[in-house]
Design an enzyme around this catalytic site. Sequence first.
Site, PDB file in Angstrom:
ATOM      1  N   THR A 129      -7.791  -3.160  -9.009  1.00  0.00           N
ATOM      2  CA  THR A 129      -8.132  -3.754  -7.715  1.00  0.00           C
ATOM      3  C   THR A 129      -8.182  -2.623  -6.692  1.00  0.00           C
ATOM      4  OG1 THR A 129      -5.775  -4.210  -7.355  1.00  0.00           O
ATOM      5  CG2 THR A 129      -7.126  -6.031  -8.137  1.00  0.00           C
TER       6      THR A 129
ATOM      7  N   GLU B 107       3.562  -6.599 -11.377  1.00  0.00           N
ATOM      8  CA  GLU B 107       4.201  -5.524 -12.133  1.00  0.00           C
ATOM      9  C   GLU B 107       4.819  -4.521 -11.167  1.00  0.00           C
ATOM     10  OE1 GLU B 107       4.730  -5.449 -15.433  1.00  0.00           O
ATOM     11  OE2 GLU B 107       5.979  -3.932 -14.500  1.00  0.00           O
ATOM     12  N   PHE B 108       6.022  -4.050 -11.494  1.00  0.00           N
ATOM     13  CA  PHE B 108       6.705  -3.127 -10.585  1.00  0.00           C
ATOM     14  C   PHE B 108       6.949  -1.762 -11.215  1.00  0.00           C
ATOM     15  CE2 PHE B 108       7.993  -7.477  -9.485  1.00  0.00           C
ATOM     16  CZ  PHE B 108       7.510  -7.540  -8.191  1.00  0.00           C
TER      17      PHE B 108
ATOM     18  N   ARG C 136       6.725   2.110 -12.385  1.00  0.00           N
ATOM     19  CA  ARG C 136       6.329   3.361 -11.736  1.00  0.00           C
ATOM     20  C   ARG C 136       5.664   4.273 -12.745  1.00  0.00           C
ATOM     21  NH1 ARG C 136      11.984   5.442 -10.593  1.00  0.00           N
ATOM     22  NH2 ARG C 136      12.154   4.258 -12.515  1.00  0.00           N
ATOM     23  N   GLU C 137       4.623   4.955 -12.332  1.00  0.00           N
ATOM     24  CA  GLU C 137       4.011   5.937 -13.213  1.00  0.00           C
ATOM     25  C   GLU C 137       5.052   6.994 -13.555  1.00  0.00           C
ATOM     26  OE1 GLU C 137       0.293   7.575 -11.917  1.00  0.00           O
ATOM     27  OE2 GLU C 137      -0.419   5.602 -11.296  1.00  0.00           O
TER      28      GLU C 137
ATOM     29  N   LYS D 113       4.880  -8.808  -4.397  1.00  0.00           N
ATOM     30  CA  LYS D 113       4.373  -7.506  -4.856  1.00  0.00           C
ATOM     31  C   LYS D 113       4.030  -6.593  -3.671  1.00  0.00           C
ATOM     32  CE  LYS D 113       2.576  -4.198  -7.057  1.00  0.00           C
ATOM     33  NZ  LYS D 113       3.215  -3.337  -8.012  1.00  0.00           N
TER      34      LYS D 113
ATOM     35  N   GLY E 195       1.883   9.195  -2.007  1.00  0.00           N
ATOM     36  CA  GLY E 195       0.505   9.120  -2.484  1.00  0.00           C
ATOM     37  C   GLY E 195       0.459   8.175  -3.656  1.00  0.00           C
TER      38      GLY E 195
ATOM     39  N   CYS F 139      -0.932   3.261  -5.651  1.00  0.00           N
ATOM     40  CA  CYS F 139      -0.398   1.966  -5.207  1.00  0.00           C
ATOM     41  C   CYS F 139      -0.056   1.908  -3.724  1.00  0.00           C
ATOM     42  CB  CYS F 139       0.823   1.625  -6.034  1.00  0.00           C
ATOM     43  SG  CYS F 139       0.441   1.620  -7.783  1.00  0.00           S
TER      44      CYS F 139
HETATM   45  C1  UGA Z   1       5.011   2.398  -6.994  1.00  0.00           C
HETATM   46  C2  UGA Z   1       6.262   1.511  -7.031  1.00  0.00           C
HETATM   47  O1  UGA Z   1       7.427   2.339  -7.020  1.00  0.00           O
HETATM   48  C3  UGA Z   1       6.283   0.630  -8.274  1.00  0.00           C
HETATM   49  O2  UGA Z   1       7.390  -0.243  -8.227  1.00  0.00           O
HETATM   50  C4  UGA Z   1       4.991  -0.193  -8.306  1.00  0.00           C
HETATM   51  O3  UGA Z   1       4.902  -0.980  -9.473  1.00  0.00           O
HETATM   52  C5  UGA Z   1       3.805   0.740  -8.279  1.00  0.00           C
HETATM   53  O4  UGA Z   1       3.863   1.553  -7.092  1.00  0.00           O
HETATM   54  C6  UGA Z   1       2.560  -0.099  -8.282  1.00  0.00           C
HETATM   55  O5  UGA Z   1       2.360  -0.883  -7.333  1.00  0.00           O
HETATM   56  O6  UGA Z   1       1.838  -0.099  -9.285  1.00  0.00           O
HETATM   57  P1  UGA Z   1       4.278   4.691  -8.201  1.00  0.00           P
HETATM   58  O7  UGA Z   1       3.137   4.686  -7.232  1.00  0.00           O
HETATM   59  O8  UGA Z   1       4.028   4.933  -9.626  1.00  0.00           O
HETATM   60  O9  UGA Z   1       5.068   3.291  -8.107  1.00  0.00           O
HETATM   61  O10 UGA Z   1       5.283   5.830  -7.746  1.00  0.00           O
HETATM   62  P2  UGA Z   1       6.629   5.972  -6.903  1.00  0.00           P
HETATM   63  O11 UGA Z   1       7.652   6.570  -7.768  1.00  0.00           O
HETATM   64  O12 UGA Z   1       6.968   4.727  -6.218  1.00  0.00           O
HETATM   65  O13 UGA Z   1       6.192   7.072  -5.837  1.00  0.00           O
HETATM   66  C7  UGA Z   1       5.164   6.834  -4.892  1.00  0.00           C
HETATM   67  C8  UGA Z   1       5.052   7.978  -3.914  1.00  0.00           C
HETATM   68  O14 UGA Z   1       6.178   8.000  -3.043  1.00  0.00           O
HETATM   69  C9  UGA Z   1       4.995   9.361  -4.559  1.00  0.00           C
HETATM   70  O15 UGA Z   1       4.048  10.138  -3.865  1.00  0.00           O
HETATM   71  C10 UGA Z   1       6.398   9.917  -4.368  1.00  0.00           C
HETATM   72  O16 UGA Z   1       6.443  11.304  -4.329  1.00  0.00           O
HETATM   73  C11 UGA Z   1       6.754   9.301  -3.023  1.00  0.00           C
HETATM   74  N1  UGA Z   1       8.214   9.170  -2.809  1.00  0.00           N
HETATM   75  C12 UGA Z   1       8.941   8.297  -3.550  1.00  0.00           C
HETATM   76  C13 UGA Z   1       8.827   9.932  -1.828  1.00  0.00           C
HETATM   77  O17 UGA Z   1       8.176  10.750  -1.125  1.00  0.00           O
HETATM   78  N2  UGA Z   1      10.158   9.772  -1.612  1.00  0.00           N
HETATM   79  C14 UGA Z   1      10.908   8.906  -2.328  1.00  0.00           C
HETATM   80  O18 UGA Z   1      12.123   8.794  -2.065  1.00  0.00           O
HETATM   81  C15 UGA Z   1      10.286   8.155  -3.317  1.00  0.00           C
END
Ligand code: UGA
Length: 434
Positions: free
Chosen positions: A86, A151-152, A154-155, A207, A260, A263
């Site tokens: 999406t 779905e929650f 994380r990559e 979500k 970034g 999501c």
């Molecule tokens: C995120 C959510 O954490 C998941 O729960 C969700 O399922 C997913 O989106 C989705 O909607 O599909 P994701 O994008 O894989 O997961 O990665 P995150 O680990 O959440 O990180 C996202 C961004 O935030 C990254 O750029 C990361 O570097 C940044 N981040 C994360 C920070 O700058 N500080 C933090 O404390 C945590």
Amino acid sequence: MKIAMVGAGYVGLVSGACFADFGHDVVCIDTDPSKIERLNAGEMPIYEPGLDELVQRNVRANRLSFTTGLAEGISGAGAIFIAVGTPSRRGDGHADLSFVHAAAAEIGKNLDHPAVIVTKSTVPVGTGDEVERILRESGTDVHFAVASNPEFLREGAAIGDFKRPDRIVIGTDDEWARGVMREVYRPLFLNRSPIVFSSRRSAEIIKYAANAFLATKITFINEIADLCEKVGGDVQDVARGIGLDNRIGPKFLHPGPGFGGSCFPKDTLALLKTAEDNDAPLRIVESVAKVNESRKRAMGRKVIDVLGEAPRGKRVALLGLTFKPNTDDMRDAPSIAIAQALIDAGVEVTAYDPEGMELARPLMPEVAMLPNAYEAIEGADAIVIVTEWDAFRALDLGRVRELVRAPVLVDLRNIYEPEELRGAGFTYISVGRP
Ligand code: UGA
């Protein structure tokens, strides 16, 4: 139970493989023949730790298969998941639902047995109603229900997140559908993973609200980090000091170059569109999206500042390009804006990333990609840690000093201790620390 997964992208593939590992019989369906061909040859279309092995194991056990044929794939399946993309719709930021609608129409055309159709794709509130309407209009006369099951995962940690979730959310008011979904998630029920049953609309909102809240938490600590820099505080101590309050919690309080990925940026925008359309403005989320966007380029300026009066012609090495470690995903990665800001200032940019360079290359054609961190660093006037890959946590500092033109390290993820780096003779700049 037989489960069909329509869409073998990130979420579809990981969920499908994990359901198969639970003992279900899973067919992943995708319209992209080359993707299915690769999967059938045992090749993963994405980089995700552990996925290779999980897929192979379940294919060998005949519990997991891949096909382009939707009719054959959904035949006999008790639950049919829609896990297609999406993306942001070009121009307005709304979620583009054309793939979801097409999948629903195709399922409707071929459905010949009772089944629960489950949206796993991240979809705006009300999409379940639309999917139900499309299914009805497609002329199917069998019993079906439409549920939402966001779905929650994380990559980079997807398999662990799927198998040990904080919670499972199932949105449907249909008792029969709830029973089917209980069966789908039986192993997690037995593990006592919390299951939240809600209406379909509530599940769809959960979500987006979860992602928007996490994005807000990150943006909050990023702004506190800026304040710490101005007034002489240490954001690491502040994050710990507030995070130990159970009401706040310690996670997602790591400052950095901005969030970034596929999501948070897309989902916050889509949520804002829903809010606007329904005359329920989300001012906090609006600020989060704006602040985060401008932060990425501001990080480029932070690097330019340390290069002194004449940045033109100097060289900067970027370590890490992906939006976070353990993925090859470059979508909305802060590195893109940082590299562009540097290039706009006439700075020469080299880079190394353990997995992301192939996808990064077309996004930053002027950046020289090098085969390892040390080659990227050679001759640099500043090194920037953009993504906190483990490989960058223990650089051989002596070797680094010999390779660079100037020992300057800008650590946008705070993975080093300031004293250690200064002790090793580096000018060390991090985020929100003195
Ligand atoms: C995120 C959510 O954490 C998941 O729960 C969700 O399922 C997913 O989106 C989705 O909607 O599909 P994701 O994008 O894989 O997961 O990665 P995150 O680990 O959440 O990180 C996202 C961004 O935030 C990254 O750029 C990361 O570097 C940044 N981040 C994360 C920070 O700058 N500080 C933090 O404390 C945590």
